[in-house]
Design an enzyme around this catalytic site. Structure first.
Site, PDB file in Angstrom:
ATOM      1  N   GLU A  16     -11.443   0.268  -4.521  1.00 39.86           N
ATOM      2  CA  GLU A  16     -10.772   1.001  -2.793  1.00 39.86           C
ATOM      3  C   GLU A  16      -8.896   1.783  -3.288  1.00 39.86           C
ATOM      4  OE1 GLU A  16      -9.352  -2.708  -1.037  1.00 39.86           O
ATOM      5  OE2 GLU A  16      -8.115  -3.554  -2.339  1.00 39.86           O
TER       6      GLU A  16
ATOM      7  N   ASP B  44       0.827  -1.419  -0.040  1.00 38.99           N
ATOM      8  CA  ASP B  44       0.370  -0.033  -0.235  1.00 38.99           C
ATOM      9  C   ASP B  44       0.691   1.134   0.253  1.00 38.99           C
ATOM     10  OD1 ASP B  44      -2.736  -1.604   0.327  1.00 38.99           O
ATOM     11  OD2 ASP B  44      -1.869  -1.461   2.126  1.00 38.99           O
TER      12      ASP B  44
HETATM   13  C1  6LW Z   1      -5.458  -2.143   1.697  1.00 40.32           C
HETATM   14  C2  6LW Z   1      -6.108  -2.077   0.687  1.00 40.32           C
HETATM   15  C3  6LW Z   1      -5.439  -3.535  -0.131  1.00 40.32           C
HETATM   16  O1  6LW Z   1      -5.989  -0.704   2.878  1.00 40.32           O
HETATM   17  O2  6LW Z   1      -5.523  -4.132   0.693  1.00 40.32           O
HETATM   18  O3  6LW Z   1      -4.128  -3.741  -1.593  1.00 40.32           O
HETATM   19  C4  6LW Z   1      -5.700  -3.794   2.308  1.00 40.32           C
HETATM   20  N1  6LW Z   1      -4.877  -3.366  -0.785  1.00 40.32           N
HETATM   21  O4  6LW Z   1      -6.291  -1.084  -0.154  1.00 40.32           O
HETATM   22  C5  6LW Z   1      -4.340  -4.266   2.872  1.00 40.32           C
HETATM   23  O5  6LW Z   1      -3.150  -3.620   2.528  1.00 40.32           O
END
Ligand code: 6LW
Length: 527
Positions: free
Chosen positions: A192, A37
Site C-alpha cells: 500500500e 499516513d
Molecule cells: C492507510 C494505509 C495504512 O490507508 O493504514 O498504515 C491505512 N497504513 O496505508 C489507514 O491509515
C-alpha cells in the site's frame, strides 16, 4: 479554508524575530498524536503535509513548515460536507491515507473516503480560498497518489493487493488509460501507500508493506519506464523496525512514507510510526516522523544511514524556523473553535458556540456510545503521553439525566468519562464512568455541594494511568477521584487506527439542556 490565520501570524512572528537558526538535531515525532499516513510536498521553500482523518471532521489536517521539523497546522483540506460525507461512518471509516502534490500552480490532495464513493481528489490554486468539490475517480484500492510529468497525470493505488497505475485527467477525474498492475512489493502483507518519484532518469516506486502494525516497513523498486517492469531494491526494506536491532526501540510500526527534496538538495522522508507505553501498548495513534535520506546519483535511497529512526535525531537539519505553539489555556473566545478541535462525523454546528464566556454545547440524546450519529462532542488529540487537561463546566436548563464533562475517547466502545450529571431531585453529582466494550462501570458519584454552580474536572495522563480529579472551588484545588489503567484504551486492546482524544461533551435523554465550558487547559509534560 477557514483557518489560514495562525499560519500568517506565525509567518509574521518568524520574520519579525529572525528565528531562523542553523542547528543540529531534532526530536521525533515531528507531529505527535494521531497524525497517520503523512504525505509531504514542497513548493519553493515551503513544505505542506497532510494526514488521514477517518471519521473526524473537518478532514485531512494540513500543516506548513519551512524546515520539515517545525510544523504548524494551517487548516483542514476537507471542511464541508459536500467534500466529506461521514454519514454513519464508523470511527475507523471515512478518510484513509491522503497524498498532497503540486503541479503547474495547483495543489492536489487525493484520498479515499471508505464510507462514501471511494477514491477522489480535490484541488486549489490558492490555499487561502479552500479546495474544490470532490473529483471522483474510477481506479479502486486505497492510498491513491499522483505523479505529474510533461502535462500528464498518473494515479497509483492498491486494488487487488497490488500496486496499479493509470493516467487520469485530474480536473474531470476521467481515466485515460487502462489500469495496469506494476508491482506487488517484496511479499509483505498489505502492499500500500505507493508514491512515484523520478530521479536520474529512473522512476522510483516507494510503497509500504507488512500492515500498519509491528511488521510495517517501507520498500522501493525502480524502472526506466513508468509502466514497469519495476526492479526491487536488493537492500529492501529501506525502513523497518521489525528486527533485532530495533526490538527495544520505543518507536515501532514504521511505514507509510513519502519523500521530499529540500531547496538545498537534501532528501527527507516522512513516515508514520507509534510510540509504545505501558508495555507493548500504544494510545496516541500513529504519529508523523521525519528522517534524513541519502540519495546519491543512480543509487537507491538510504534512510538515516541504517533504515531506522529514533526519538532524538542527532543529524544536521535545514535552518530551523520555529512556529508558535498553542497556549495551554483555550478560552474559546474566537468565533469558532481553534483549528485543533474536531467533531465526529458531520456535526450539527448549531449545537456549538464560542465567545466571551467560553464554549457552549447543546445536549442531544446522542451518547458517546452511539456509533452512527454525531454526538455533541468536541475533541482534540492527545498528543503527549504525559499531560494534564482541565475544564470548568456548568449546566443550564438541565433536564433530569443530563451529563456534561470531559472524556478520554478512543472509540464509542472505549472511553473514560468524567462529568457532572443532574439528578431527578435537581441536585448535581460528579461521576466517573469507564466504558469498555461490554462493560460499563460507574466508579464514583460525588455530590456537588449546594450553591456550587461550576465544577472543575481534571484528567492527568501518564504512560500507565489516567487520573481523574474534580474541583468545587473554581479550579483552585483538585481532589483525586480515581486512576485507571491506560492499556484498555490502547490500539492493541481497543482496536482500530486512531489514537486517543480528549473531548468535551453534553448529552441528555430528552435532548435538551446546555453546558458551558469556561475554558480548556491542555498542558503537555513532555513531547
Ligand atoms: C492507510 C494505509 C495504512 O490507508 O493504514 O498504515 C491505512 N497504513 O496505508 C489507514 O491509515
Amino acid at each position: 479554508m477557514q483557518y489560514l490565520k495562525p499560519f500568517l501570524i506565525s509567518g509574521l512572528i518568524a520574520a519579525a524575530s529572525s528565528l531562523s537558526i542553523n542547528a543540529d538535531g531534532y526530536k521525533n515525532p515531528v507531529i505527535p498524536g494521531f497524525h497517520p499516513d503523512p504525505s509531504v510536498v514542497r513548493v519553493d521553500d515551503d513544505f505542506y503535509l497532510v494526514n488521514s482523518s477517518f471519521c473526524y471532521f473537518p478532514g485531512v489536517p494540513i500543516y506548513h513548515s519551512k524546515d520539515l521539523v517545525n510544523w504548524q497546522q494551517i487548516g483542514h483540506v476537507l471542511d464541508r460536507k459536500s467534500q466529506l460525507n461521514l454519514e454513519k461512518a464508523g470511527v475507523w471509516g471515512g478518510i484513509y491515507a491522503p497524498t498532497i502534490r503540486y503541479d503547474n500552480g495547483r495543489f492536489y490532495m487525493i484520498t479515499t473516503n471508505v464510507s462514501d464513493k471511494g477514491n477522489f481528489l480535490v484541488h486549489t490554486t490558492d490555499l487561502s480560498k479552500g479546495w474544490s468539490e470532490p473529483v471522483w475517480l474510477q481506479q479502486g484500492g486505497i492510498d491513491p497518489s499522483l505523479y505529474f510529468e510533461d502535462g500528464k497525470c498518473y494515479m497509483v493505488s492498491n486494488p487487488d493487493v497490488g500496486i496499479w497505475l493509470c493516467e487520469i485527467d485530474p480536473l474531470t477525474g476521467r481515466q485515460l488509460t487502462e489500469s495496469r498492475r506494476i508491482w506487488d512489493g517484496t511479499g509483505g502483507r498489505h502492499p500500500e501507500a505507493p508514491h512515484i518519484y523520478k530521479k536520474d532518469g529512473w522512476y522510483y516506486l516507494l510503497i509500504a508493506e507488512g500492515g500498519t502494525e509491528l511488521g510495517h516497513s517501507v520498500t522501493i523498486a525502480r524502472s526506466r519506464d513508468i509502466n514497469g517492469p519495476y526492479t526491487p531494491n536488493p537492500a529492501n526494506p529501506i525502513l523497518c523496525h521489525f528486527n533485532r536491532e530495533n526490538q527495544y526501540n520505543p518507536i515501532q510500526g514504521t511505514g507509510h512514507a513519502d519523500l521530499v527534496q529540500a531547496p538545498d538538495g537534501s532528501w527527507w522522508l516522512v513516515c508514520l510510526a507509534f510510540r509504545q507505553q505501558n508495555g507493548a501498548h500504544h494510545l496516541l495513534g500513529r504519529e508523523t516522523y521525519l528522517a534524513p535520506v541519502r540519495w546519491d546519483k543512480d543509487a537507491w535511497p538510504v534512510v538515516n544511514g541504517n533504515g531506522s529512526i529514533s526519538l532524538d535525531m542527532d543529524v544536521p537539519t535545514l535552518p530551523l524556523s520555529p512556529v508558535t505553539t498553542n497556549p495551554t489555556r483555550d478560552n474559546f473566545s474566537g468565533d469558532r473553535p481553534e483549528v485543533e478541535w474536531v467533531w465526529m462525523r458531520n456535526p450539527v454546528m448549531e449545537n456549538y458556540s464560542t465567545g466571551k464566556d467560553g464554549l457552549h454545547i447543546k445536549a442531544t440524546d446522542v451518547t458517546l456510545d452511539n456509533s452512527k450519529e454525531s454526538p455533541s462532542l468536541l475533541l482534540r488529540r492527545q498528543e503527549h503521553i504525559d499531560f494534564t487537561a482541565a475544564t470548568e463546566v456548568s449546566l443550564t436548563n438541565a433536564p433530569d439525566g443530563m451529563e456534561a464533562g470531559m472524556t478520554v475517547f478512543a472509540s464509542e466502545p472505549s472511553h473514560y468519562d468524567l462529568y457532572v450529571t443532574r439528578g431527578a431531585d435537581g441536585s448535581d453529582s460528579i461521576k466517573l464512568r469507564y466504558r469498555l466494550n461490554e462493560l460499563t462501570h460507574v466508579e464514583s458519584s460525588i455530590p456537588v455541594p449546594a450553591g456550587c454552580r461550576t465544577v472543575g474536572l481534571q484528567i492527568k495522563g501518564t504512560p500507565t494511568t489516567y487520573s481523574f480529579a474534580y474541583s468545587t472551588d473554581g479550579g483552585q484545588n483538585f481532589m483525586p477521584i480515581a486512576s485507571m489503567n491506560t492499556r484498555y484504551l490502547s490500539t492493541e486492546t481497543a482496536g482500530g487506527f486512531t489514537g486517543t482524544f480528549i473531548g468535551l461533551f453534553a448529552t441528555s435523554p430528552s435532548g435538551s439542556g446546555d453546558a458551558r465550558f469556561k475554558y480548556f487547559d491542555y498542558i503537555p509534560e513532555n513531547k
